[in-house]
Scaffold this motif. Structure first.
Motif, PDB file in Angstrom:
ATOM      1  N   ASN A  40       0.840  -1.190   0.000  1.00  0.00           N
ATOM      2  CA  ASN A  40       0.000   0.000   0.000  1.00  0.00           C
ATOM      3  C   ASN A  40       0.878   1.243   0.000  1.00  0.00           C
ATOM      4  O   ASN A  40       1.569   1.525   0.972  1.00  0.00           O
ATOM      5  CB  ASN A  40      -0.909  -0.002   1.229  1.00  0.00           C
ATOM      6  CG  ASN A  40      -1.794   1.222   1.272  1.00  0.00           C
ATOM      7  OD1 ASN A  40      -1.860   1.981   0.311  1.00  0.00           O
ATOM      8  ND2 ASN A  40      -2.476   1.424   2.368  1.00  0.00           N
ATOM      9  N   LYS A  41       0.855   1.980  -1.093  1.00  0.00           N
ATOM     10  CA  LYS A  41       1.662   3.191  -1.204  1.00  0.00           C
ATOM     11  C   LYS A  41       0.841   4.445  -0.926  1.00  0.00           C
ATOM     12  O   LYS A  41       1.221   5.537  -1.293  1.00  0.00           O
ATOM     13  CB  LYS A  41       2.271   3.269  -2.608  1.00  0.00           C
ATOM     14  CG  LYS A  41       3.237   2.126  -2.903  1.00  0.00           C
ATOM     15  CD  LYS A  41       3.839   2.256  -4.287  1.00  0.00           C
ATOM     16  CE  LYS A  41       4.824   1.133  -4.565  1.00  0.00           C
ATOM     17  NZ  LYS A  41       5.428   1.245  -5.915  1.00  0.00           N
ATOM     18  N   ARG A  42      -0.313   4.280  -0.254  1.00  0.00           N
ATOM     19  CA  ARG A  42      -1.187   5.422  -0.011  1.00  0.00           C
ATOM     20  C   ARG A  42      -1.075   5.953   1.412  1.00  0.00           C
ATOM     21  O   ARG A  42      -1.871   6.783   1.817  1.00  0.00           O
ATOM     22  CB  ARG A  42      -2.639   5.029  -0.297  1.00  0.00           C
ATOM     23  CG  ARG A  42      -2.901   4.665  -1.743  1.00  0.00           C
ATOM     24  CD  ARG A  42      -4.371   4.396  -1.973  1.00  0.00           C
ATOM     25  NE  ARG A  42      -5.157   5.523  -1.541  1.00  0.00           N
ATOM     26  CZ  ARG A  42      -6.268   5.408  -0.813  1.00  0.00           C
ATOM     27  NH1 ARG A  42      -6.703   4.240  -0.435  1.00  0.00           N
ATOM     28  NH2 ARG A  42      -6.944   6.478  -0.470  1.00  0.00           N
ATOM     29  N   SER A  43      -0.160   5.462   2.198  1.00  0.00           N
ATOM     30  CA  SER A  43      -0.095   5.863   3.597  1.00  0.00           C
ATOM     31  C   SER A  43       0.415   7.293   3.732  1.00  0.00           C
ATOM     32  O   SER A  43       1.152   7.803   2.896  1.00  0.00           O
ATOM     33  CB  SER A  43       0.808   4.909   4.377  1.00  0.00           C
ATOM     34  OG  SER A  43       2.100   4.925   3.835  1.00  0.00           O
ATOM     35  N   ASN A  44       0.010   7.909   4.831  1.00  0.00           N
ATOM     36  CA  ASN A  44       0.482   9.242   5.196  1.00  0.00           C
ATOM     37  C   ASN A  44       0.217  10.265   4.094  1.00  0.00           C
ATOM     38  O   ASN A  44       1.124  10.976   3.640  1.00  0.00           O
ATOM     39  CB  ASN A  44       1.975   9.209   5.532  1.00  0.00           C
ATOM     40  CG  ASN A  44       2.271   8.241   6.652  1.00  0.00           C
ATOM     41  OD1 ASN A  44       1.538   8.179   7.632  1.00  0.00           O
ATOM     42  ND2 ASN A  44       3.335   7.470   6.497  1.00  0.00           N
ATOM     43  N   ARG A  45      -1.037  10.336   3.659  1.00  0.00           N
ATOM     44  CA  ARG A  45      -1.424  11.301   2.644  1.00  0.00           C
ATOM     45  C   ARG A  45      -2.666  12.050   3.076  1.00  0.00           C
ATOM     46  O   ARG A  45      -3.406  11.599   3.943  1.00  0.00           O
ATOM     47  CB  ARG A  45      -1.666  10.593   1.311  1.00  0.00           C
ATOM     48  CG  ARG A  45      -0.378  10.012   0.732  1.00  0.00           C
ATOM     49  CD  ARG A  45      -0.628   9.239  -0.533  1.00  0.00           C
ATOM     50  NE  ARG A  45       0.637   8.807  -1.127  1.00  0.00           N
ATOM     51  CZ  ARG A  45       0.728   8.048  -2.201  1.00  0.00           C
ATOM     52  NH1 ARG A  45      -0.352   7.628  -2.819  1.00  0.00           N
ATOM     53  NH2 ARG A  45       1.908   7.707  -2.670  1.00  0.00           N
ATOM     54  N   VAL A  46      -2.877  13.182   2.447  1.00  0.00           N
ATOM     55  CA  VAL A  46      -4.045  14.012   2.731  1.00  0.00           C
ATOM     56  C   VAL A  46      -4.921  14.086   1.490  1.00  0.00           C
ATOM     57  O   VAL A  46      -4.405  14.251   0.371  1.00  0.00           O
ATOM     58  CB  VAL A  46      -3.614  15.429   3.172  1.00  0.00           C
ATOM     59  CG1 VAL A  46      -4.817  16.354   3.260  1.00  0.00           C
ATOM     60  CG2 VAL A  46      -2.893  15.365   4.519  1.00  0.00           C
ATOM     61  N   THR A  47      -6.215  13.955   1.678  1.00  0.00           N
ATOM     62  CA  THR A  47      -7.177  14.055   0.582  1.00  0.00           C
ATOM     63  C   THR A  47      -8.216  15.114   0.910  1.00  0.00           C
ATOM     64  O   THR A  47      -8.729  15.162   2.038  1.00  0.00           O
ATOM     65  CB  THR A  47      -7.898  12.712   0.348  1.00  0.00           C
ATOM     66  OG1 THR A  47      -6.955  11.715  -0.001  1.00  0.00           O
ATOM     67  CG2 THR A  47      -8.926  12.827  -0.769  1.00  0.00           C
TER      68      THR A  47
END
Length: 261
Positions: A40-47
């Motif tokens: 999972n390369k979506r960690s620690n992101r803001v949407t």
């Protein structure tokens, strides 16, 4: 540059025209899901999500636009790294008949993104155009605060797998929303479930995506009913990277929501 200007103008138009018609702005921090089957390369992101929904005498309109921002060093710097949008229109000219809960729905989905390759260069990708048409069955209260919605749609994805025909071009969607959930004033439970067929890497597959949300209207305690805090948990199967067999993911998020109605 022209595409960026057009996209910004579209966001502005959605905000201005929808601000009095069920518009809200959500900001989420995504913790990711380390240890699941797929990387999972979506960690620690803001949407950020700007979302609108409003009814009229001819049906309803729903739309949202997601923008993902980089915090993780694997993401490109200085810009958002992904955008995604959905626009859905339900047509219902028979709202005074016994079939008032059944509508014809047309929808568009699409997006684009960028990423860093192994050498640190910036590359791009597209989330292919998708056109959907089908039936929408919706039960709701007069103010649409409580809603139970089922959709069965034909989904045409432009060139989903190098032109290979999609053998299951359908999508099932369930959307729900409930105010004062479990009789708790100010607590709202909402979300959606999508299941659709798509070809990846020459194989036919099904994708499952659901994002339940739980919001608490914390602003009700200090005369600011627009402010909400809450959580979203994204559960998905075959969704990461668009490859069959990528498995199950769970992405917990924390967020705030501001409603403009």
């Amino acid at each position: 540059m022209a595409k960026r200007i057009l996209f910004s103008a579209l966001l502005l138009a959605i905000f201005v025209n929808g601000v009095s018609a069920g518009t809200n702005l959500q900001v989420f921090y995504d913790f990711g899901s380390a240890g699941t089957v797929c990387e999972n390369k979506r960690s620690n992101r803001v949407t950020t999500t700007i979302e609108l929904f409003y009814p009229d005498p001819w049906g309803t309109t729903f739309a949202f636009v997601d923008l993902d921002y980089n915090i993780n060093p694997i993401d490109p710097q200085n810009t958002p790294f992904m955008s995604y949008a959905e626009f859905a229109r339900c047509l219902n000219f028979w709202q005074q008949t016994k079939a008032k809960d059944l509508s014809v729905q047309v929808e568009y989905n699409g997006g684009l993104g960028i990423f860093k390759d192994a050498e640190g260069g910036i590359r791009g990708y597209g989330i292919n155009h998708a056109a959907l048409v089908g039936l929408n069955y919706c039960l709701h209260t007069a103010d649409y605060k409580n809603i139970f919605n089922l959709e069965l749609l034909y989904k045409y994805i432009v060139d989903p797998d190098n032109g290979t025909k999609n053998q299951a071009p359908i999508q099932f969607t369930f959307v729900w929303g409930c105010d004062d959930f479990c009789t708790a004033p100010g607590l709202r439970f909402s979300g959606f479930l999508d299941i659709w067929g798509q070809r990846f890497g020459g194989q036919q597959s099904f994708v499952i995506l659901t994002e339940p949300q739980l919001w608490y209207n914390v602003g009700r305690w200090f005369k600011c009913p627009n402010l909400n805090i809450g959580t979203e948990i994204e559960f998905s199967y075959n969704f990461n990277g668009g490859t069959p067999g990528t498995g199950f993911m769970c992405n917990p998020c924390l967020g705030i929501k501001w409603t403009f109605d």
